[in-house]
Design an enzyme around this catalytic site. Structure first.
Site, PDB file in Angstrom:
ATOM      1  N   ASP A  10      -4.944  10.551  10.621  1.00 45.36           N
ATOM      2  CA  ASP A  10      -3.803   9.658  10.843  1.00 45.36           C
ATOM      3  C   ASP A  10      -3.388   9.754  12.307  1.00 45.36           C
ATOM      4  O   ASP A  10      -3.253  10.861  12.840  1.00 45.36           O
ATOM      5  CB  ASP A  10      -2.621  10.064   9.956  1.00 45.36           C
ATOM      6  CG  ASP A  10      -2.881   9.787   8.481  1.00 45.36           C
ATOM      7  OD1 ASP A  10      -3.962   9.271   8.157  1.00 45.36           O
ATOM      8  OD2 ASP A  10      -1.996  10.080   7.658  1.00 45.36           O
ATOM      9  N   ASP A 131       0.522   1.631  -2.292  1.00 44.41           N
ATOM     10  CA  ASP A 131       1.311   2.856  -2.133  1.00 44.41           C
ATOM     11  C   ASP A 131       2.545   2.733  -3.007  1.00 44.41           C
ATOM     12  O   ASP A 131       3.290   1.758  -2.877  1.00 44.41           O
ATOM     13  CB  ASP A 131       1.723   3.039  -0.672  1.00 44.41           C
ATOM     14  CG  ASP A 131       0.533   2.924   0.267  1.00 44.41           C
ATOM     15  OD1 ASP A 131      -0.515   3.507  -0.045  1.00 44.41           O
ATOM     16  OD2 ASP A 131       0.651   2.243   1.300  1.00 44.41           O
TER      17      ASP A 131
END
Length: 242
Positions: A10, A131
């Site tokens: 990330d 998500d």
């Protein structure tokens, strides 16, 4: 059935970081250099890499494109990139510059027409990221909650031709407390798409559990950086065929 293992990198402000439950205030730098990190994963035997533009997810525009392209040029890993991809120009840019797959997250709720268009053009190079908090889908770097049920959205995406879904239980992300096997099992049974599990993976037991569940893939982030999971061990289990 194989379980694909995808180590995760990330990116925030050009750095490799991990967040806790998607909270930007918890950003912790976990590695010095994205390229060296990716090369390390490749040396351990990885063939796939999951990368997220955290700044892009928050700002709704790509912010770390050069980092991803540098990793693509410096390794032979097949890379999927998510975060801030809101239009066809960005999809075209990534997929014509060495990125294997792009992940559309917020767009799945806010602009399904765009997702459909992308799928029609690129097929299984388009991944949808779902998500969820308490089974409801969140968007815009997880700062924007909705009332959309995660299974309902998965079925909608399946209908428009999406073949890959990354499913994350936000409450598990970065916690090393184990993936949400119940929700993963439910989504895996609800649609024919390839489900990639994300969030909460801690150790080899979790990899074994996901393999037994029959999902397509598992994204491993914090567990690799904290040393609770060895990538080589995860890949070995993933490769086993019954």
């Amino acid at each position: 059935m194989k379980l694909e293992i995808l180590p995760a990198i990330d990116i925030k402000d050009g750095n490799c970081v991990r967040l806790l439950k998607g909270d930007f205030a918890t950003a912790e730098k976990v590695a010095e250099d994205p390229v060296l990190t990716a090369q390390g994963f490749e040396k351990s035997g990885a063939t796939l890499l999951h990368m997220v533009d955290l700044d892009g997810a928050k700002d709704a525009v790509p912010r770390n494109r050069e980092v991803f392209l540098r990793v693509a040029r410096s390794t032979s890993l097949k890379i999927e990139v998510g975060g801030g991809i809101r239009n066809m120009d960005t999809v075209d840019y990534y997929l014509s510059n060495g990125i294997e797959r792009v992940i559309l997250g917020s767009a799945a709720i806010k602009n399904p027409k765009f997702v459909k268009e992308a799928v029609q053009k690129y097929g299984d190079r388009i991944v949808v990221g779902i998500d969820a908090k308490n089974g409801k889908v969140a968007a815009e770097g997880w700062m924007d909650d909705s009332e959309v049920d995660y299974l309902k959205l998965a079925k909608q995406m399946e209908q428009i031709g999406v073949r890959y879904i990354v499913f994350t239980d936000i409450s598990k992300d970065g916690t090393l407390s184990g993936p949400n096997l119940n929700q993963l099992d439910a989504i895996n049974k609800a649609v024919s798409c390839n489900i990639i599990a994300s969030g909460g993976i801690c150790d080899i037991g979790d990899i074994q559990a996901l393999k037994e569940l029959g999902v397509y893939g598992a994204i491993c982030g914090k567990s690799l950086y904290k040393g609770t999971l060895e990538l080589k061990d995860a890949l070995a289990i993933g490769m086993q065929t019954e």
